[in-house]
Write an enzyme that holds these catalytic residues in place. Sequence first.
Site, PDB file in Angstrom:
ATOM      1  CE1 TYR A   1      11.378  32.857   1.953  1.00 41.67           C
ATOM      2  CE2 TYR A   1      11.243  30.454   1.993  1.00 41.67           C
ATOM      3  CZ  TYR A   1      11.223  31.661   1.287  1.00 41.67           C
ATOM      4  OH  TYR A   1      11.040  31.638  -0.065  1.00 41.67           O
TER       5      TYR A   1
ATOM      6  NE  ARG B   1      -2.859  -8.059   7.766  1.00 44.67           N
ATOM      7  CZ  ARG B   1      -3.377  -8.534   8.896  1.00 44.67           C
ATOM      8  NH1 ARG B   1      -3.978  -9.703   8.924  1.00 44.67           N
ATOM      9  NH2 ARG B   1      -3.316  -7.813   9.995  1.00 44.67           N
TER      10      ARG B   1
ATOM     11  CE  LYS C   1      -0.217  -0.354   5.004  1.00 45.09           C
ATOM     12  NZ  LYS C   1      -0.880  -1.077   6.086  1.00 45.09           N
TER      13      LYS C   1
ATOM     14  CG  HIS D   1      -3.685  -4.504  11.824  1.00 43.77           C
ATOM     15  ND1 HIS D   1      -2.528  -5.163  11.479  1.00 43.77           N
ATOM     16  CD2 HIS D   1      -3.407  -3.177  11.669  1.00 43.77           C
ATOM     17  CE1 HIS D   1      -1.599  -4.266  11.129  1.00 43.77           C
ATOM     18  NE2 HIS D   1      -2.108  -3.062  11.248  1.00 43.77           N
TER      19      HIS D   1
ATOM     20  NE  ARG E   1      -6.674   0.290  10.894  1.00 42.39           N
ATOM     21  CZ  ARG E   1      -5.427   0.154  10.441  1.00 42.39           C
ATOM     22  NH1 ARG E   1      -4.567   1.151  10.558  1.00 42.39           N
ATOM     23  NH2 ARG E   1      -5.014  -0.961   9.873  1.00 42.39           N
TER      24      ARG E   1
ATOM     25  CB  CYS F   1      12.841  26.802   1.172  1.00 43.14           C
ATOM     26  SG  CYS F   1      14.087  27.746   2.055  1.00 43.14           S
ATOM     27  CG  MET F   2       7.723  24.476  -2.273  1.00 46.17           C
ATOM     28  SD  MET F   2       6.691  25.404  -3.412  1.00 46.17           S
ATOM     29  CE  MET F   2       5.540  26.196  -2.305  1.00 46.17           C
ATOM     30  CG  ASP F   3      10.971  24.633  -4.726  1.00 47.07           C
ATOM     31  OD1 ASP F   3      10.092  23.776  -4.848  1.00 47.07           O
ATOM     32  OD2 ASP F   3      10.751  25.859  -4.835  1.00 47.07           O
TER      33      ASP F   3
HETATM   34  C1  LIG Z   1      -0.153  -1.948   6.722  1.00 48.67           C
HETATM   35  C2  LIG Z   1      -0.761  -3.158   7.287  1.00 48.67           C
HETATM   36  C3  LIG Z   1       0.018  -4.301   7.531  1.00 48.67           C
HETATM   37  C4  LIG Z   1       1.527  -4.310   7.439  1.00 48.67           C
HETATM   38  O1  LIG Z   1       2.034  -3.825   8.663  1.00 48.67           O
HETATM   39  P1  LIG Z   1       3.610  -3.696   8.959  1.00 48.67           P
HETATM   40  O2  LIG Z   1       3.663  -3.340  10.400  1.00 48.67           O
HETATM   41  O3  LIG Z   1       4.129  -2.618   8.082  1.00 48.67           O
HETATM   42  O4  LIG Z   1       4.211  -5.021   8.677  1.00 48.67           O
HETATM   43  C5  LIG Z   1      -0.639  -5.442   7.952  1.00 48.67           C
HETATM   44  N1  LIG Z   1      -1.987  -5.461   8.123  1.00 48.67           N
HETATM   45  C6  LIG Z   1      -2.750  -4.372   7.919  1.00 48.67           C
HETATM   46  C7  LIG Z   1      -4.221  -4.458   8.140  1.00 48.67           C
HETATM   47  C8  LIG Z   1      -2.169  -3.178   7.510  1.00 48.67           C
HETATM   48  O5  LIG Z   1      -2.935  -2.101   7.327  1.00 48.67           O
END
Ligand SMILES: *Cc1c(COP(=O)(O)O)cnc(C)c1O
Length: 390
Positions: free
Chosen positions: A262, A218, A36, A162, A133, A308-310
């Site tokens: 700045y 994951r 992601k 999670h 969540r 700064c921005m750039d």
């Molecule tokens: C981003 C995410 C992960 C990965 O987590 P890490 O701590 O980066 O390994 C696993 N499960 C869910 C639901 C996530 O949103």
Amino acid sequence: MHRHTWAEVRLDRIAHNIKQIRQRIGPRVQFMAAVKADAYGHGDVQVAEVALKSGVDAFAVALLSEAIHLRQNGIRAPILVLTPIVPQDIDIAVANDLALTVSDATWLQEMRRYKTSKDRVRVHVKCDTGLGRLGLRERAELGALAPLLRADDIAVEGLYTHFASANQPDTTYYNEQYQRFLAMQESFKAEGFPDVTVHCANSAAALRDPDNTFDMVRIGAALYGIDPVPGEVSRVSLQPALSLHTRVTHVKRLKKGCFVGYDMSYRTVGDEWIATVPIGYADGWSHCFQGFHTLVGGREAPIVGKICMDQQMICLPAYYPPGTKVTLLGAQGKRRILLSDLGQHVGGAPQEVSTMITDRVPRVYLYDGEVVGVYEERSRMAARDPVVVG
Ligand SMILES: *Cc1c(COP(=O)(O)O)cnc(C)c1O
């Protein structure tokens, strides 16, 4: 490249990290790589391709658009979308063969109103065991959802949760979440869904507690070489894949007491070599990094004055000519700046820093030291491509 500023992604290090993680989790567990947010800023397609070659089984993304981007770039492996998609987009998701997250009955009912495709929707059911969540918290919620899940055009493929604190030294809350997940799993079986892919472990949980990962892990952070459990003697040796560099464009000797930046935000404390480098907050190098440092010639060069921005100004440890390489993230000689150092400085997660680096920064991809791809201004390039879905 048309800029003095660039990010390097060492794909061989991602392959190395995957091998390390695989050794720790064992051969039987499925490896889902979290790509992601453009693979935590590393480049979704580039990371996905090397991950598949390294034996990763599936991908997780946050958004429908992220999943479609992978599909458009030839990624055929299973993809799970981790957040609820807009119900109106259900046919697009089905046509792209994506697995979707279901975290309540409302979404499922809404989706029904828009689904015209005859094909089955593949879903993973999400439980909230304590992160607060997404997901089902109570058994009763599962009871309400289960009849909807039994529809012929729904394929229930997974059950997951999670963790809120898998990276913390105190594992009490982690264990509580784990126990709640076990209970949810029993209820799920009792509702008539016995054969699903069960998963709960992010990087921290998978590496610390590899015997309790059920069918799949994951993995995000660890894939990119971010140690998910800093301070703990890790049983894997992860290598950071991302680094960020620029070059000095201008150098001047300023006398003691001169202002820099700045709002006159810095005043030289002695005679100083002040260098200007072409990276700023529009590249993702936010004002938060004021007071942190860069590396020049293997030594620390503090960021002085407001960013700064750039551009930004740094105080050199000695004279270095224009063109000198400046490292904002990564190693020079014996010194290195990690994403976790930068995260600590801004009070955020390491991956917050890597995802901040904007598309304006060219990405250079390397494998074993050889350049295998260069991308500039990727979002503008992509916008020229027609968006074809379904
Ligand atoms: C981003 C995410 C992960 C990965 O987590 P890490 O701590 O980066 O390994 C696993 N499960 C869910 C639901 C996530 O949103």
